[in-house]
Design a protein around this motif. Structure first.
Motif, PDB file in Angstrom:
ATOM      1  N   LEU A 148       0.812  -1.216   0.000  1.00 42.76           N
ATOM      2  CA  LEU A 148       0.000   0.000   0.000  1.00 42.76           C
ATOM      3  C   LEU A 148       0.847   1.270   0.000  1.00 42.76           C
ATOM      4  CD1 LEU A 148      -2.818  -0.923   2.540  1.00 42.76           C
ATOM      5  CD2 LEU A 148      -3.050  -0.648   0.078  1.00 42.76           C
ATOM      6  N   SER A 149       2.083   1.161   0.462  1.00 42.63           N
ATOM      7  CA  SER A 149       2.940   2.341   0.524  1.00 42.63           C
ATOM      8  C   SER A 149       3.470   2.730  -0.857  1.00 42.63           C
ATOM      9  CB  SER A 149       4.100   2.119   1.491  1.00 42.63           C
ATOM     10  OG  SER A 149       4.945   1.092   1.006  1.00 42.63           O
ATOM     11  N   SER A 150       3.323   1.857  -1.841  1.00 45.56           N
ATOM     12  CA  SER A 150       3.833   2.169  -3.181  1.00 45.56           C
ATOM     13  C   SER A 150       2.753   2.662  -4.142  1.00 45.56           C
ATOM     14  CB  SER A 150       4.505   0.923  -3.775  1.00 45.56           C
ATOM     15  OG  SER A 150       3.530  -0.067  -4.040  1.00 45.56           O
ATOM     16  N   ILE A 151       1.504   2.681  -3.702  1.00 42.73           N
ATOM     17  CA  ILE A 151       0.404   3.116  -4.570  1.00 42.73           C
ATOM     18  C   ILE A 151       0.016   4.533  -4.191  1.00 42.73           C
ATOM     19  CG2 ILE A 151      -1.945   2.632  -5.339  1.00 42.73           C
ATOM     20  CD1 ILE A 151      -1.454  -0.290  -4.404  1.00 42.73           C
ATOM     21  N   PRO A 152       0.154   5.500  -5.121  1.00 42.96           N
ATOM     22  CA  PRO A 152      -0.216   6.888  -4.801  1.00 42.96           C
ATOM     23  C   PRO A 152      -1.729   7.093  -4.784  1.00 42.96           C
ATOM     24  CG  PRO A 152       0.637   6.758  -7.035  1.00 42.96           C
ATOM     25  CD  PRO A 152       0.740   5.389  -6.443  1.00 42.96           C
ATOM     26  N   GLN A 198       0.321  12.800  -3.732  1.00 43.85           N
ATOM     27  CA  GLN A 198       1.547  12.001  -3.692  1.00 43.85           C
ATOM     28  C   GLN A 198       1.583  11.036  -2.516  1.00 43.85           C
ATOM     29  OE1 GLN A 198       1.627  15.512  -4.048  1.00 43.85           O
ATOM     30  NE2 GLN A 198       1.596  15.173  -6.249  1.00 43.85           N
ATOM     31  N   ASP A 199       0.724  11.245  -1.538  1.00 49.74           N
ATOM     32  CA  ASP A 199       0.696  10.340  -0.389  1.00 49.74           C
ATOM     33  C   ASP A 199       0.270   8.947  -0.830  1.00 49.74           C
ATOM     34  OD1 ASP A 199       1.567  12.028   1.669  1.00 49.74           O
ATOM     35  OD2 ASP A 199      -0.432  12.858   1.966  1.00 49.74           O
ATOM     36  N   SER A 200       0.603   7.982  -0.025  1.00 53.30           N
ATOM     37  CA  SER A 200       0.310   6.579  -0.360  1.00 53.30           C
ATOM     38  C   SER A 200      -1.043   6.157   0.202  1.00 53.30           C
ATOM     39  CB  SER A 200       1.390   5.677   0.221  1.00 53.30           C
ATOM     40  OG  SER A 200       1.301   5.661   1.634  1.00 53.30           O
ATOM     41  N   LEU A 201      -1.527   5.037  -0.328  1.00 47.26           N
ATOM     42  CA  LEU A 201      -2.767   4.461   0.193  1.00 47.26           C
ATOM     43  C   LEU A 201      -2.606   4.054   1.649  1.00 47.26           C
ATOM     44  CD1 LEU A 201      -4.223   2.303  -2.694  1.00 47.26           C
ATOM     45  CD2 LEU A 201      -4.508   4.718  -2.200  1.00 47.26           C
ATOM     46  N   GLU A 202      -1.391   3.715   2.042  1.00 47.13           N
ATOM     47  CA  GLU A 202      -1.151   3.341   3.432  1.00 47.13           C
ATOM     48  C   GLU A 202      -1.490   4.502   4.368  1.00 47.13           C
ATOM     49  OE1 GLU A 202       2.321   1.329   6.189  1.00 47.13           O
ATOM     50  OE2 GLU A 202       2.906   2.265   4.306  1.00 47.13           O
ATOM     51  N   LYS A 203      -1.075   5.701   4.014  1.00 49.36           N
ATOM     52  CA  LYS A 203      -1.397   6.868   4.841  1.00 49.36           C
ATOM     53  C   LYS A 203      -2.902   7.099   4.860  1.00 49.36           C
ATOM     54  CE  LYS A 203      -0.342  11.704   5.674  1.00 49.36           C
ATOM     55  NZ  LYS A 203       0.451  12.872   5.293  1.00 49.36           N
ATOM     56  N   ALA A 204      -3.540   6.971   3.700  1.00 51.97           N
ATOM     57  CA  ALA A 204      -4.996   7.136   3.622  1.00 51.97           C
ATOM     58  C   ALA A 204      -5.706   6.110   4.502  1.00 51.97           C
ATOM     59  CB  ALA A 204      -5.458   7.021   2.176  1.00 51.97           C
ATOM     60  N   LEU A 205      -5.225   4.872   4.479  1.00 51.41           N
ATOM     61  CA  LEU A 205      -5.835   3.798   5.259  1.00 51.41           C
ATOM     62  C   LEU A 205      -5.870   4.148   6.748  1.00 51.41           C
ATOM     63  CD1 LEU A 205      -6.968   0.912   5.502  1.00 51.41           C
ATOM     64  CD2 LEU A 205      -4.611   0.111   5.642  1.00 51.41           C
TER      65      LEU A 205
END
Length: 148
Positions: A9-13, A100-107
């Protein structure tokens, strides 16, 4: 069994699957609460972003914020919805993310919110990222694994 060990998830913008601001329902700071309640009711959403006149993200208004404002000491005072503005009752301390943030941050944010606003360096809203979108990403990874 679902194996997400290779799903990073950290690699998907966020920008790859956010909903563009042009199609996101929102209200403005100076709108009366009755307008915000109408927008929320007609769209079926529980909360929407609040923007200023330059499309800068200011916070979120929810049905609960509005309903709570209607309660008087002894009765429900619907007339207060015309007198009060969105900026009077909205939540302003709300986390945001960038494209530019990752899906991990969104999660991490979506654990407590049904959506997170995506803003640029000037805090102008670019779109939203929803719980639904992150669940779709996980589902798609599941189906990808199933087809192997």
């Amino acid at each position: 069994m679902l194996d997400l060990s290779n799903f990073d998830l950290s690699s998907i913008p966020v920008k790859d699957s956010m909903i563009d601001a042009e199609i996101v329902a929102h209200v403005q700071l100076q709108n009366p609460l009755e307008h915000a309640l109408l927008v929320l009711t007609k769209t079926g959403y529980n909360a929407v972003p609040v923007l200023d006149l330059e499309s800068k993200f200011c916070g979120i208004i929810s049905k609960s914020n509005i309903v709570e404002e209607m309660f008087g000491i002894e009765q429900i005072e619907v007339s207060r919805l015309h007198e009060k503005k969105v900026e009077d009752v909205m939540e302003s301390d709300v986390p945001t993310i960038t494209e530019q943030d990752s899906l991990e941050k969104a999660l991490h944010i979506l654990i407590n919110y049904s959506f997170v606003c995506v803003v640029d360096e000037e805090e102008k809203m670019q779109g939203i990222y929803t719980r639904r979108e992150i669940l779709k990403q996980i589902r798609n990874e599941f189906y990808r694994q199933q087809s192997k």
